[in-house]
Design a protein around this motif. Structure first.
Motif, PDB file in Angstrom:
ATOM      1  N   MET A 101     -10.176   1.353  12.299  1.00  0.00           N
ATOM      2  CA  MET A 101     -10.653   2.053  13.491  1.00  0.00           C
ATOM      3  C   MET A 101     -10.075   3.449  13.637  1.00  0.00           C
ATOM      4  N   ASP A 102      -8.921   3.716  13.027  1.00  0.00           N
ATOM      5  CA  ASP A 102      -8.312   5.031  13.227  1.00  0.00           C
ATOM      6  C   ASP A 102      -8.972   6.091  12.357  1.00  0.00           C
ATOM      7  N   THR A 103      -8.839   7.331  12.796  1.00  0.00           N
ATOM      8  CA  THR A 103      -9.285   8.468  11.988  1.00  0.00           C
ATOM      9  C   THR A 103      -8.059   9.277  11.572  1.00  0.00           C
ATOM     10  N   ALA A 141     -16.595   9.181  10.195  1.00  0.00           N
ATOM     11  CA  ALA A 141     -17.320   8.188   9.398  1.00  0.00           C
ATOM     12  C   ALA A 141     -16.343   7.391   8.544  1.00  0.00           C
ATOM     13  N   ASP A 142     -15.199   7.962   8.265  1.00  0.00           N
ATOM     14  CA  ASP A 142     -14.072   7.254   7.655  1.00  0.00           C
ATOM     15  C   ASP A 142     -13.179   6.776   8.791  1.00  0.00           C
ATOM     16  N   ASP A 143     -13.371   5.570   9.322  1.00  0.00           N
ATOM     17  CA  ASP A 143     -14.155   4.517   8.704  1.00  0.00           C
ATOM     18  C   ASP A 143     -15.115   3.906   9.710  1.00  0.00           C
ATOM     19  N   LYS A 144     -15.580   4.718  10.653  1.00  0.00           N
ATOM     20  CA  LYS A 144     -16.471   4.181  11.670  1.00  0.00           C
ATOM     21  C   LYS A 144     -17.871   3.920  11.115  1.00  0.00           C
ATOM     22  N   ALA A 145     -18.198   4.548   9.979  1.00  0.00           N
ATOM     23  CA  ALA A 145     -19.425   4.158   9.286  1.00  0.00           C
ATOM     24  C   ALA A 145     -19.294   2.720   8.799  1.00  0.00           C
ATOM     25  N   GLY A 146     -18.128   2.385   8.232  1.00  0.00           N
ATOM     26  CA  GLY A 146     -17.896   1.017   7.788  1.00  0.00           C
ATOM     27  C   GLY A 146     -17.961   0.029   8.934  1.00  0.00           C
ATOM     28  N   ILE A 147     -17.372   0.389  10.075  1.00  0.00           N
ATOM     29  CA  ILE A 147     -17.426  -0.487  11.248  1.00  0.00           C
ATOM     30  C   ILE A 147     -18.870  -0.701  11.691  1.00  0.00           C
ATOM     31  N   ALA A 148     -19.625   0.401  11.786  1.00  0.00           N
ATOM     32  CA  ALA A 148     -21.020   0.302  12.220  1.00  0.00           C
ATOM     33  C   ALA A 148     -21.832  -0.569  11.271  1.00  0.00           C
ATOM     34  N   GLU A 149     -21.538  -0.485   9.983  1.00  0.00           N
ATOM     35  CA  GLU A 149     -22.273  -1.282   8.998  1.00  0.00           C
ATOM     36  C   GLU A 149     -21.930  -2.762   9.114  1.00  0.00           C
ATOM     37  N   ILE A 150     -20.654  -3.067   9.298  1.00  0.00           N
ATOM     38  CA  ILE A 150     -20.259  -4.473   9.466  1.00  0.00           C
ATOM     39  C   ILE A 150     -20.863  -5.038  10.741  1.00  0.00           C
ATOM     40  N   MET A 151     -20.808  -4.281  11.821  1.00  0.00           N
ATOM     41  CA  MET A 151     -21.355  -4.756  13.094  1.00  0.00           C
ATOM     42  C   MET A 151     -22.868  -4.973  12.993  1.00  0.00           C
ATOM     43  N   LYS A 207     -28.703 -18.349   4.669  1.00  0.00           N
ATOM     44  CA  LYS A 207     -27.591 -19.276   4.526  1.00  0.00           C
ATOM     45  C   LYS A 207     -26.329 -18.541   4.058  1.00  0.00           C
ATOM     46  N   HIS A 208     -25.216 -18.871   4.679  1.00  0.00           N
ATOM     47  CA  HIS A 208     -23.950 -18.228   4.323  1.00  0.00           C
ATOM     48  C   HIS A 208     -22.785 -19.109   4.753  1.00  0.00           C
ATOM     49  N   GLY A 209     -21.647 -18.879   4.143  1.00  0.00           N
ATOM     50  CA  GLY A 209     -20.432 -19.560   4.554  1.00  0.00           C
ATOM     51  C   GLY A 209     -19.829 -18.893   5.775  1.00  0.00           C
ATOM     52  N   THR A 210     -18.639 -19.327   6.150  1.00  0.00           N
ATOM     53  CA  THR A 210     -17.933 -18.710   7.271  1.00  0.00           C
ATOM     54  C   THR A 210     -17.552 -17.276   6.911  1.00  0.00           C
ATOM     55  N   ILE A 211     -17.812 -16.371   7.841  1.00  0.00           N
ATOM     56  CA  ILE A 211     -17.537 -14.948   7.625  1.00  0.00           C
ATOM     57  C   ILE A 211     -16.536 -14.486   8.679  1.00  0.00           C
ATOM     58  N   LYS A 212     -15.493 -13.827   8.247  1.00  0.00           N
ATOM     59  CA  LYS A 212     -14.509 -13.260   9.143  1.00  0.00           C
ATOM     60  C   LYS A 212     -14.701 -11.748   9.248  1.00  0.00           C
ATOM     61  N   ILE A 213     -14.460 -11.223  10.429  1.00  0.00           N
ATOM     62  CA  ILE A 213     -14.526  -9.782  10.681  1.00  0.00           C
ATOM     63  C   ILE A 213     -13.142  -9.311  11.092  1.00  0.00           C
ATOM     64  N   LEU A 214     -12.694  -8.217  10.489  1.00  0.00           N
ATOM     65  CA  LEU A 214     -11.381  -7.661  10.792  1.00  0.00           C
ATOM     66  C   LEU A 214     -11.486  -6.143  10.895  1.00  0.00           C
ATOM     67  N   PHE A 215     -11.051  -5.601  12.030  1.00  0.00           N
ATOM     68  CA  PHE A 215     -10.950  -4.157  12.202  1.00  0.00           C
ATOM     69  C   PHE A 215      -9.489  -3.822  12.485  1.00  0.00           C
ATOM     70  N   THR A 216      -8.928  -2.920  11.685  1.00  0.00           N
ATOM     71  CA  THR A 216      -7.493  -2.636  11.744  1.00  0.00           C
ATOM     72  C   THR A 216      -7.214  -1.261  12.338  1.00  0.00           C
ATOM     73  N   THR A 217      -5.951  -1.050  12.680  1.00  0.00           N
ATOM     74  CA  THR A 217      -5.466   0.248  13.145  1.00  0.00           C
ATOM     75  C   THR A 217      -4.601   0.890  12.068  1.00  0.00           C
ATOM     76  N   ASP A 218      -4.418   2.191  12.169  1.00  0.00           N
ATOM     77  CA  ASP A 218      -3.384   2.926  11.419  1.00  0.00           C
ATOM     78  C   ASP A 218      -3.527   2.891   9.903  1.00  0.00           C
TER      79      ASP A 218
END
Length: 412
Positions: A80-82, A141-151, A164-175
């Motif tokens: 999430m950080d820039t 866009a580094d890395d809010k493009a990535g966040i927007a794409e995951i969301m 069909k898919h298995g369990t998917i985890k989402i993780l957004f980090t700081t720093d």
């Protein structure tokens, strides 16, 4: 669903989330949590009831699996950080629709021009919608493009349960931009077996290798005395620090290296007559290369100090991250599935090495193998940053194809 990946990008980039390397807390800036709280709210609105923000600003959420197969739990991660390199306050995203070639002059600071000569990838963007800033800030866009794409991919999978898919985890980090992105991630709570960061650049380029990285701090204690009576006595710490930096070899700097070449890079110098400090980063793809450069740097420091017998120094090396390829090579299915997903969205996968690091570097060595996927962003850490809407959409499709492939190749 009518909301696009660009709609999300525009919403996220206007939130100032710059990290601060001078802060010892995590997150290093509380404002990173502003984006985290928004993302949690959106994830909860998707129906992901476990979405939450932890005390360190990390966001966690789970998309439950919908298959009878035993599929490894996969995580998608972005930060999430820039970057602190250029201001991220008051971002004004712009869009050049149906780009027809040529340089792009930015509207807020007309001296800022995204030139084709510096951005050859623009030649492949004819007809695309290009997102930029107005030239007075970075885009993020580094890395809010990535966040927007995951969301966007998460919402698509939730709205299309026939996939069909298995369990998917989402993780957004700081720093992440200051090398601490994975420091406070709780891997037990996350519960993933493998992960992918969305933190790359040109679509089709997938990355399984990063620099190995160390930070070096050189602290100098000089001899301070009144300049009027200083002859033969003063040893100015500022001059000592400057002498060390001046003697760094010019052929192993970021501006003179490329490909798999490493470098020594001073990132800060400060001080007064009696004490000074130099901050540097050391980068190389090989551990041996790191050690060689650190030895060279201390040799230079020691040599300079011989001219200042009354002064002293300390030389401290701090490990930052290591080349994730060492870990990823033990799990070839990670890259094989990603390469197949890249082909399914109409691209030819190109394996590349990152002249830098991602959260994936640290996560891999913490026990969560984690290569890197393209986001479509370019010219990161600068006011000339840009990303194509169509390339972002390809990244979203890649995520969707990737989870399908993991399910297809899983045991019944």
């Amino acid at each position: 669903m009518t909301e696009t990946v660009v709609d999300r990008l525009f919403r996220y980039v206007v939130i100032d989330t710059q990290s601060d390397p001078t802060s010892s807390s995590q997150p290093s800036t509380e404002k990173q949590k502003d984006l985290g709280r928004l993302l949690v709210s959106e994830l909860l609105s998707f129906g992901l009831d476990d979405a939450h923000l932890d005390e360190h600003g990390n966001v966690y959420a789970t998309i439950p699996g919908n298959t009878e197969k035993t599929v490894p739990v996969i995580c998608f991660c972005s930060h999430m950080d820039t970057a602190p390199d250029f201001t991220g306050t008051n971002v004004k995203p712009q869009i050049v629709k149906n780009y027809q070639g040529g340089d792009i002059r930015l509207t807020g600071d007309t001296s800022q021009v995204i030139r084709v000569s510096d951005n050859p990838e623009l030649a492949h963007q004819i007809g695309h919608d290009i997102v930029t800033t107005d030239g007075t800030t970075l885009l993020g866009a580094d890395d809010k493009a990535g966040i927007a794409e995951i969301m966007t991919a998460a919402r698509f999978l939730i709205d299309n349960p026939d996939i069909k898919h298995g369990t998917i985890k989402i993780l957004f980090t700081t720093d992440e931009e200051i090398g601490r992105g994975a420091d406070k991630v709780d891997l037990t709570k996350l519960g993933a077996q493998f992960a992918y960061t969305l933190d790359g650049s040109t679509v089709g380029e997938i990355e399984n290798e990063t620099f190995s990285a160390d930070g070096v701090e050189i602290a100098i204690t000089g001899v301070a005395i009144h300049p009027g009576t200083a002859k033969g006595k003063m040893e100015n710490a500022i001059k000592i620090a400057s002498d060390i930096v001046a003697r760094l070899p010019r052929d192993i700097t970021p501006e003179t290296t490329e490909g798999r070449e490493g470098f020594i890079h001073p990132t800060g110098i400060s001080g007064s007559m009696d004490s000074a400090r130099i901050s540097l980063i050391i980068r190389d793809f090989e551990e041996e290369g790191l050690k060689t450069k650190e030895a060279l740097l201390e040799d230079i420091t020691r040599e300079v100090m011989t001219a200042y017998p009354g002064s002293s120094y300390s030389f401290k090396v701090r490990e930052q991250y290591r080349n994730m390829k060492v870990v990823l090579d033990r799990h070839p299915e990670l890259m094989a599935n990603l390469e197949e997903a890249t082909r399914r969205v109409g691209l030819t996968p190109k394996l590349t090495s990152i002249r830098g690091g991602t959260d994936g570097s640290r996560l891999s060595f913490m026990g969560l193998p984690c290569p890197n996927i393209y986001t479509g962003g370019h010219a990161y850490h600068s006011p000339l940053e840009w990303v194509s809407r169509q390339d972002m959409e390809i990244s979203v499709k890649t995520i969707v194809e990737l989870v399908k492939i993991w399910e297809e190749r899983a045991t019944a």
